[in-house]
Design a protein around this motif. Structure first.
Motif, PDB file in Angstrom:
ATOM      1  N   GLU A 109       0.807  -1.214   0.000  1.00  0.00           N
ATOM      2  CA  GLU A 109       0.000   0.000   0.000  1.00  0.00           C
ATOM      3  C   GLU A 109       0.845   1.270   0.000  1.00  0.00           C
ATOM      4  O   GLU A 109       0.552   2.215  -0.723  1.00  0.00           O
ATOM      5  N   MET A 110       1.874   1.314   0.795  1.00  0.00           N
ATOM      6  CA  MET A 110       2.645   2.542   0.955  1.00  0.00           C
ATOM      7  C   MET A 110       3.712   2.732  -0.125  1.00  0.00           C
ATOM      8  O   MET A 110       4.100   3.863  -0.411  1.00  0.00           O
ATOM      9  N   PHE A 111       4.218   1.645  -0.705  1.00  0.00           N
ATOM     10  CA  PHE A 111       5.257   1.745  -1.726  1.00  0.00           C
ATOM     11  C   PHE A 111       4.781   1.333  -3.114  1.00  0.00           C
ATOM     12  O   PHE A 111       5.488   1.528  -4.090  1.00  0.00           O
ATOM     13  N   GLY A 112       3.628   0.701  -3.207  1.00  0.00           N
ATOM     14  CA  GLY A 112       3.115   0.282  -4.504  1.00  0.00           C
ATOM     15  C   GLY A 112       3.731  -1.000  -5.015  1.00  0.00           C
ATOM     16  O   GLY A 112       3.725  -1.249  -6.224  1.00  0.00           O
ATOM     17  N   LEU A 113       4.261  -1.823  -4.129  1.00  0.00           N
ATOM     18  CA  LEU A 113       4.815  -3.102  -4.556  1.00  0.00           C
ATOM     19  C   LEU A 113       3.694  -4.053  -4.940  1.00  0.00           C
ATOM     20  O   LEU A 113       2.651  -4.101  -4.294  1.00  0.00           O
ATOM     21  N   ALA A 114       3.937  -4.833  -5.959  1.00  0.00           N
ATOM     22  CA  ALA A 114       2.990  -5.884  -6.321  1.00  0.00           C
ATOM     23  C   ALA A 114       3.302  -7.109  -5.476  1.00  0.00           C
ATOM     24  O   ALA A 114       4.463  -7.457  -5.277  1.00  0.00           O
ATOM     25  N   LEU A 115       2.275  -7.732  -4.947  1.00  0.00           N
ATOM     26  CA  LEU A 115       2.447  -8.966  -4.181  1.00  0.00           C
ATOM     27  C   LEU A 115       2.011 -10.145  -5.020  1.00  0.00           C
ATOM     28  O   LEU A 115       1.258  -9.998  -5.978  1.00  0.00           O
ATOM     29  N   ASP A 116       2.472 -11.328  -4.659  1.00  0.00           N
ATOM     30  CA  ASP A 116       2.091 -12.513  -5.416  1.00  0.00           C
ATOM     31  C   ASP A 116       0.725 -13.054  -4.996  1.00  0.00           C
ATOM     32  O   ASP A 116       0.321 -14.116  -5.440  1.00  0.00           O
ATOM     33  N   HIS A 117       0.008 -12.312  -4.145  1.00  0.00           N
ATOM     34  CA  HIS A 117      -1.346 -12.680  -3.741  1.00  0.00           C
ATOM     35  C   HIS A 117      -2.155 -11.393  -3.535  1.00  0.00           C
ATOM     36  O   HIS A 117      -1.578 -10.350  -3.245  1.00  0.00           O
ATOM     37  N   PRO A 118      -3.468 -11.441  -3.713  1.00  0.00           N
ATOM     38  CA  PRO A 118      -4.271 -10.214  -3.550  1.00  0.00           C
ATOM     39  C   PRO A 118      -4.372  -9.801  -2.077  1.00  0.00           C
ATOM     40  O   PRO A 118      -4.411 -10.650  -1.193  1.00  0.00           O
ATOM     41  N   VAL A 119      -4.400  -8.487  -1.852  1.00  0.00           N
ATOM     42  CA  VAL A 119      -4.510  -7.963  -0.489  1.00  0.00           C
ATOM     43  C   VAL A 119      -5.540  -6.847  -0.447  1.00  0.00           C
ATOM     44  O   VAL A 119      -5.826  -6.201  -1.446  1.00  0.00           O
ATOM     45  N   ASP A 120      -6.103  -6.619   0.733  1.00  0.00           N
ATOM     46  CA  ASP A 120      -7.025  -5.510   0.967  1.00  0.00           C
ATOM     47  C   ASP A 120      -6.239  -4.308   1.452  1.00  0.00           C
ATOM     48  O   ASP A 120      -5.098  -4.423   1.906  1.00  0.00           O
ATOM     49  N   ARG A 121      -6.885  -3.143   1.394  1.00  0.00           N
ATOM     50  CA  ARG A 121      -6.279  -1.920   1.920  1.00  0.00           C
ATOM     51  C   ARG A 121      -6.061  -2.066   3.417  1.00  0.00           C
ATOM     52  O   ARG A 121      -6.852  -2.694   4.108  1.00  0.00           O
ATOM     53  N   LEU A 122      -5.004  -1.446   3.907  1.00  0.00           N
ATOM     54  CA  LEU A 122      -4.655  -1.578   5.312  1.00  0.00           C
ATOM     55  C   LEU A 122      -4.729  -0.240   6.041  1.00  0.00           C
ATOM     56  O   LEU A 122      -5.388  -0.120   7.062  1.00  0.00           O
ATOM     57  N   LEU A 123      -4.069   0.775   5.518  1.00  0.00           N
ATOM     58  CA  LEU A 123      -3.938   2.046   6.220  1.00  0.00           C
ATOM     59  C   LEU A 123      -4.654   3.216   5.553  1.00  0.00           C
ATOM     60  O   LEU A 123      -5.110   4.129   6.224  1.00  0.00           O
ATOM     61  N   LEU A 124      -4.735   3.214   4.253  1.00  0.00           N
ATOM     62  CA  LEU A 124      -5.277   4.347   3.521  1.00  0.00           C
ATOM     63  C   LEU A 124      -6.701   4.067   3.058  1.00  0.00           C
ATOM     64  O   LEU A 124      -7.093   2.916   2.889  1.00  0.00           O
ATOM     65  N   SER A 125      -7.458   5.116   2.812  1.00  0.00           N
ATOM     66  CA  SER A 125      -8.829   4.943   2.333  1.00  0.00           C
ATOM     67  C   SER A 125      -8.819   4.512   0.868  1.00  0.00           C
ATOM     68  O   SER A 125      -7.821   4.665   0.160  1.00  0.00           O
ATOM     69  N   ASP A 126      -9.947   4.015   0.418  1.00  0.00           N
ATOM     70  CA  ASP A 126     -10.051   3.567  -0.971  1.00  0.00           C
ATOM     71  C   ASP A 126      -9.932   4.724  -1.955  1.00  0.00           C
ATOM     72  O   ASP A 126      -9.534   4.530  -3.100  1.00  0.00           O
ATOM     73  N   SER A 127     -10.265   5.921  -1.523  1.00  0.00           N
ATOM     74  CA  SER A 127     -10.211   7.074  -2.419  1.00  0.00           C
ATOM     75  C   SER A 127      -8.808   7.688  -2.512  1.00  0.00           C
ATOM     76  O   SER A 127      -8.578   8.559  -3.349  1.00  0.00           O
TER      77      SER A 127
END
Length: 183
Positions: A109-127
């Protein structure tokens, strides 16, 4: 077993020790295998996982250094595994150390790294748009909106005209430099 010996057993790793901390530099393709090897050798305590924006572009994206710090509980020897990722997704190590899942989500979320599995937002809002810990992210500052606090003497135009503004500490008075008449 020392952390230097642990790093020597990780495949394709270049181990360096500085200030009592051993760092195993591994290629991006060997990050997951290095984590599995460290776990198999007894590094069962997850300490932290962090990301560093290298500030230089890769072939099709930015280069990020992923740092994984694990500890061998019997010897309390710490091992830092470092890999630079450019275009490949970050392989998850959350199945080895459960505490790594939160850190991986933060990195995505904070650096924009792609992960090898899907993740939900953790700290920031969807907008929220962007990745705030990257070096190319522009932060909002007082330039957009003036400082709402009290003004310094002399800034509001209501103070006495004879009030002299003082120079910051270490700045010599004007008599030391060139005179305005000499310019």
């Amino acid at each position: 077993m020392t952390s230097r010996a642990l790093a020597g057993l990780i495949p394709d790793a270049t181990a360096k020790t500085a200030f009592g901390q051993t760092t195993a530099h591994v290629p991006a393709a060997g990050y997951r295998r290095a984590a599995e090897t460290a776990h198999a050798l007894g590094c069962l305590m997850f300490d932290w996982l962090g990301v560093e924006d290298a500030g230089r572009p890769g072939a099709s994206g930015r280069v990020h250094a992923v740092l994984l710090h694990v500890v061998h509980p019997a010897t309390t020897a710490g091992l830092l595994i470092r890999a630079e990722l450019a275009d490949e997704p970050l392989p998850s190590v959350a199945d080895l150390w459960a505490g790594a899942a939160w850190h991986e989500r933060e990195a995505a979320e904070m650096f924009g790294l792609a992960l090898d599995h899907p993740v939900d937002r953790l700290l920031l809002s969807d907008s929220f748009a962007g990745h705030p810990l990257r070096k190319d992210f522009v932060l909002a500052s007082r330039v957009v909106r003036p400082w709402p606090g009290r003004l310094e003497p002399g800034e509001d135009g209501t103070s006495a005209p004879s009030r002299r503004r003082t120079a910051p500490p270490g700045v010599p008075d004007p008599s030391w430099g060139p005179r305005r008449e000499d310019r």
